[in-house]
Design an enzyme around this catalytic site. Structure first.
Site: not given
Ligand SMILES: [Zn+2]
Length: 378
Positions: A90-94, A144, A186, A213, A263, A301, A303, A306, A332
């Protein structure tokens, strides 16, 4: 870079493939967030085991700590964190617009005080691209202007104009070998502004496009609308990325609106409070009803948590503050988000996405607490 493999006849959903110099990414994809150079509580072996294809890093945070000198000396971000697979930065704008204190917006960037020690820093298109070049990420984001969703129309317009101008400046900066750059649309929930921003960025011909945004505290209908009014103006042959979103049910709905990449910090953030995501919504593992529940977090699940541990044991670990408890809930939750995306891809390939979507959304009960946590995301 992006190959569109299949489109869903009943929605805007797409099955695709994104090729980077460090690997091929099947889309729709969920990207675990490693803001500070680590996906919180998870190691690279666990990330790979759960099917992670690409992770996120953050320009603002890594620039402040440990700083570029250290990352450069290590041989780049991939080397430093021992993740030889794709990374998006990420560019750091946020962060500059949400975290940093005392900002002064200037023509070529933002002057701000570090949220850490108050030192005066400057980040603009040139600096953000320079840092991302040094980090050596596979996908870099443009710098941005990300205003709050409550901004007045005049401020929103100014932010869009600045975002377009800065995107043009980012486009001109040198890149790391093989590095792709995505533009960020945006415009809040104003359809005209979104359209204008998208068209101008598409004219600059980026490798992919993000919808920014969103995840800035707006209610869900507004977030969905921001995506719906932007997506039609993005080229079909480029990847689309909705930044900082969302809950599992929202991811399914956003895929149906034509988004390929996501993300979100939710899986690891809520894990630290002992909250687990399941296909039926969230569950508090710490809750009393799990005291003698010897089933896994979610039946079926696959994972590591689990397959090996019960709710009763994880509840005990969380209650006595054992690190393994929050680590296993993080495993999980991250696995769950990645599995939802794998299931979406399988459904798109099989032509059954409409049924999958209907069933998933009907079963998933959104929790108000989780929706609120999203607002302070990233
Ligand atoms: Zn799990």
């Amino acid at each position: 870079m992006f190959e569109l493999l299949k489109t869903d006849p009943h929605s805007r959903a797409r099955l695709g493939r994104l090729t980077t110099s460090r690997g091929v990414i099947d889309t729709p994809v969920f990207m675990p967030v490693g803001t500070q150079g680590s996906v919180k509580a998870l190691d690279p072996r666990e990330l790979l085991e759960m099917g992670t294809q690409i992770i996120l890093g953050n320009t603002y945070h890594l620039h402040i700590r440990p700083g570029l000198d250290i990352i450069n000396a290590a041989g780049g971000l991939h080397q430093f964190i021992n993740w030889p697979h794709p990374i998006l930065t990420d560019s750091g704008g946020f962060q500059v617009f949400s975290l940093a204190k005392i900002r002064k917006i200037k023509p070529h960037g933002v002057e701000f005080r570090s949220h850490l020690d108050g030192s005066l820093l400057f980040l603009g298109p040139k600096e953000a691209m320079e840092i991302q070049r040094a980090l050596g990420s596979d996908i870099a984001m443009v710098f941005d202007d990300c205003p709050p969703h409550t901004s007045a129309p005049r401020e929103m317009r100014a932010a869009v104009e600045r975002t377009i101008r800065w995107a043009g400046e980012c486009r001109e900066q040198p890149r790391a070998a093989g590095q792709k750059v995505f533009g960020i649309v945006q415009g809040g929930s104003d359809p005209a502004l979104r359209e204008e921003c998208a068209k101008q960025l598409v004219a600059l011909d980026f490798d992919g496009y993000a919808i920014g945004g969103v995840s800035v505290g707006e209610p869900e209908p507004e977030m969905m609308k921001a995506v719906e009014v932007t997506e039609p103006f993005l080229p079909a042959n480029k990847a689309r990325y909705a930044m900082g979103l969302g809950t599992p049910a929202q991811l399914v709905e956003l895929v149906a609106r034509g988004v390929d990449m996501f993300d979100c910090v939710l899986p690891t953030r809520v894990a630290r409070n002992g909250t687990a995501f399941t296909t039926r919504g969230t569950v508090s593992i710490k809750a009393g009803f799990n005291k003698s529940d010897f089933r896994p977090i979610e039946e079926g699940c696959e994972c590591f948590a689990c397959r090996h541990f019960t709710r009763a044991y994880l509840r005990h670990l969380l209650n006595v503050g054992e690190i393994l408890g929050l680590r296993m809930v993080s495993v999980h939750n991250s696995h769950m988000f990645l599995k939802v995306m794998a299931d979406i891809r399988a459904a798109l390939a099989a032509g059954t996405f409409a049924e999958f979507r209907r069933e998933f959304v009907a079963n998933y009960i959104p929790s108000r607490k989780i929706l609120l946590a999203r607002e302070e995301s990233r």
